[in-house]
Design a protein around this motif. Structure first.
Motif, short mmCIF file in Angstrom:
data_model
loop_
_atom_site.label_atom_id
_atom_site.label_comp_id
_atom_site.label_asym_id
_atom_site.label_seq_id
_atom_site.Cartn_x
_atom_site.Cartn_y
_atom_site.Cartn_z
N ALA A 83 0.89 -0.53 -0.30
CA ALA A 83 -0.27 0.37 0.15
C ALA A 83 1.00 0.95 0.09
N VAL A 84 2.50 0.94 0.79
CA VAL A 84 2.69 2.49 0.31
C VAL A 84 2.89 2.79 -1.12
N GLN A 85 2.97 1.44 -1.86
CA GLN A 85 3.71 1.54 -3.50
C GLN A 85 2.83 2.24 -3.54
N ASP A 86 1.69 1.78 -3.75
CA ASP A 86 0.50 1.69 -4.65
C ASP A 86 -0.87 2.61 -3.95
N GLY A 87 -0.84 3.53 -2.97
CA GLY A 87 -1.81 4.19 -2.42
C GLY A 87 -1.85 4.90 -2.89
N PRO A 88 -0.80 5.86 -3.70
CA PRO A 88 -1.90 6.98 -4.40
C PRO A 88 -2.15 6.98 -5.27
N ALA A 89 -1.84 6.17 -5.98
CA ALA A 89 -2.96 5.64 -7.05
C ALA A 89 -4.27 5.41 -6.78
N LEU A 90 -4.16 4.85 -5.19
CA LEU A 90 -5.42 3.81 -5.06
C LEU A 90 -6.38 4.93 -4.37
N GLU A 91 -5.74 5.98 -3.83
CA GLU A 91 -6.59 6.36 -3.44
C GLU A 91 -7.33 7.52 -4.48
N GLN A 92 -6.86 8.62 -5.77
CA GLN A 92 -6.40 9.13 -6.34
C GLN A 92 -8.02 8.24 -7.19
N LEU A 93 -7.99 6.90 -7.39
CA LEU A 93 -8.88 5.72 -7.77
C LEU A 93 -9.80 6.07 -7.70
N VAL A 94 -10.15 5.35 -5.99
CA VAL A 94 -11.14 5.77 -4.99
C VAL A 94 -11.81 6.91 -4.94
N ALA A 95 -11.05 7.89 -4.95
CA ALA A 95 -11.40 9.64 -4.69
C ALA A 95 -12.58 9.61 -6.42
N ALA A 96 -11.81 9.31 -7.17
CA ALA A 96 -12.76 9.66 -8.33
C ALA A 96 -13.72 8.73 -8.76
N GLN A 97 -13.13 7.47 -8.26
CA GLN A 97 -14.76 6.56 -8.52
C GLN A 97 -16.64 6.43 -7.66
N THR A 98 -15.59 7.32 -6.06
CA THR A 98 -16.56 7.21 -4.73
C THR A 98 -16.95 8.68 -4.98
N GLY A 99 -16.42 9.73 -5.25
CA GLY A 99 -16.52 11.43 -4.92
C GLY A 99 -16.00 11.52 -2.95
N THR A 100 -15.19 10.30 -2.65
CA THR A 100 -15.41 10.56 -1.18
C THR A 100 -13.40 11.04 -1.27
#
Length: 312
Positions: A143-160
């Motif tokens: 998650a340290v490696q993949d987290g920034p991209a995951l945060e952007q993806l989740v925020a874009a999909q859920t808007g939260t």
């Protein structure tokens, strides 16, 4: 008798003359000694004066005192004490992690990880995520490696908003401790992602207890998304690789049992995704655990985001 001495005076002179001579010589000697003593005093005074001249002088004008002896040596300058550097302002103070119990799993032992890299959201971000009913994420080095991209993806999909507690090397016990700490301090949003478990291959028997503790903290009304694990480290002996796979299976089985007991626990099936692509695992994992970039990272992040989106 005029021009001479009387017998009486002559007799007195006979007696006093030598005494006067002795006294005169003594006085001369005494004077000489006195002169020597004075010369010695003068010599000493000169020496002392020379010694005083060599001493540094105080600048009376600068000192602001007209009564200070200008022959007083200047005191040595006082070196100012170094000002301590201001403490670095941390965004969020992580809880003290519990020590990892030693295991005899065949995979080895989990080494010291407390000083490894981490990503922890600020207090302001944590509070905003709770207010906005966003997503809390707890992860390890993947998650340290993949987290920034995951945060952007989740925020874009859920808007939260998303708040993260990603710490390389941390086992489930440390992530659950952080979950409990955030729950006490800030409260919890309705969705929680637990992307930990890979580091529990070193002590897999304790993992089930940590899952139950996490579900207790979350409560029955919140949804927990737990990413299962695939560990098959490359470059190690066949025995260790076999133990990695077996311990991964123990962890994943514990998650499946917990999901059967808790309807609000959803398993994100990363292990099954890789199993279905057994001939291409190296395409997704660079070392048997961590994802490749961008292919493996995108695949794993997409699974997590998809699980969160399905609950919308």
């Amino acid at each position: 008798m005029e021009g001479g001495l009387s017998r009486r005076d002559a007799g007195r002179e006979l007696f006093v003359g030598p005494w006067r001579l002795i006294t005169g010589r003594w006085m001369a000697l005494s004077g000489a000694l006195t002169a020597v003593a004075l010369v010695g005093g003068t010599a000493v005074a000169v020496v002392n004066a020379a010694a005083e001249v060599e001493q540094p002088l105080v600048n009376v004008a600068a000192s602001g005192s007209s009564t200070q002896d200008d022959r007083t040596p200047t005191p040595p300058p006082v070196k100012p004490k170094p000002t301590p550097a201001p403490a670095t302002k941390t965004t969020a103070v992580p809880p003290v992690p519990r020590p990892t119990p030693p295991g005899r799993s065949g995979s080895g032992r989990l080494g010291s990880w407390e000083n490894l890299s981490r990503r922890i959201s600020s207090v302001a971000k944590i509070r905003a995520t709770v207010r906005g009913d966003g997503v809390f994420m707890f992860g390890d080095s993947i998650a340290v490696q993949d987290g920034p991209a995951l945060e952007q993806l989740v925020a874009a999909q859920t808007g939260t908003p998303v708040a993260v507690h990603d710490w390389s090397g941390q086992p489930a016990s440390a992530a659950v401790d952080a979950l409990a700490d955030w729950s006490r301090k800030y409260g919890l949003p309705d969705r929680i992602v637990m992307a930990v478990g890979t580091n529990d291959i070193f002590a897999p028997a304790a993992f089930a207890t940590e899952v139950e503790q996490a579900m207790k903290i979350a409560g029955p009304k919140r949804t927990v998304y737990w990413v299962n694990v695939h560990a098959n480290r490359v470059g190690l002996s066949a025995a260790v690789a076999s133990a990695d796979r077996a311990n991964s299976a123990v962890i994943n089985a514990a998650l499946n049992r917990a999901a059967a007991r808790h309807p609000n626990l959803h398993v994100v099936r990363w292990a099954e995704f890789l199993k279905a692509r057994s001939g291409q695992v190296s395409k997704y994992l660079r070392d048997g655990i961590h994802t490749t970039q961008p292919v493996g990272q995108r695949a794993r992040n997409a699974l997590i985001a998809q699980a969160l989106g399905s609950a919308e």
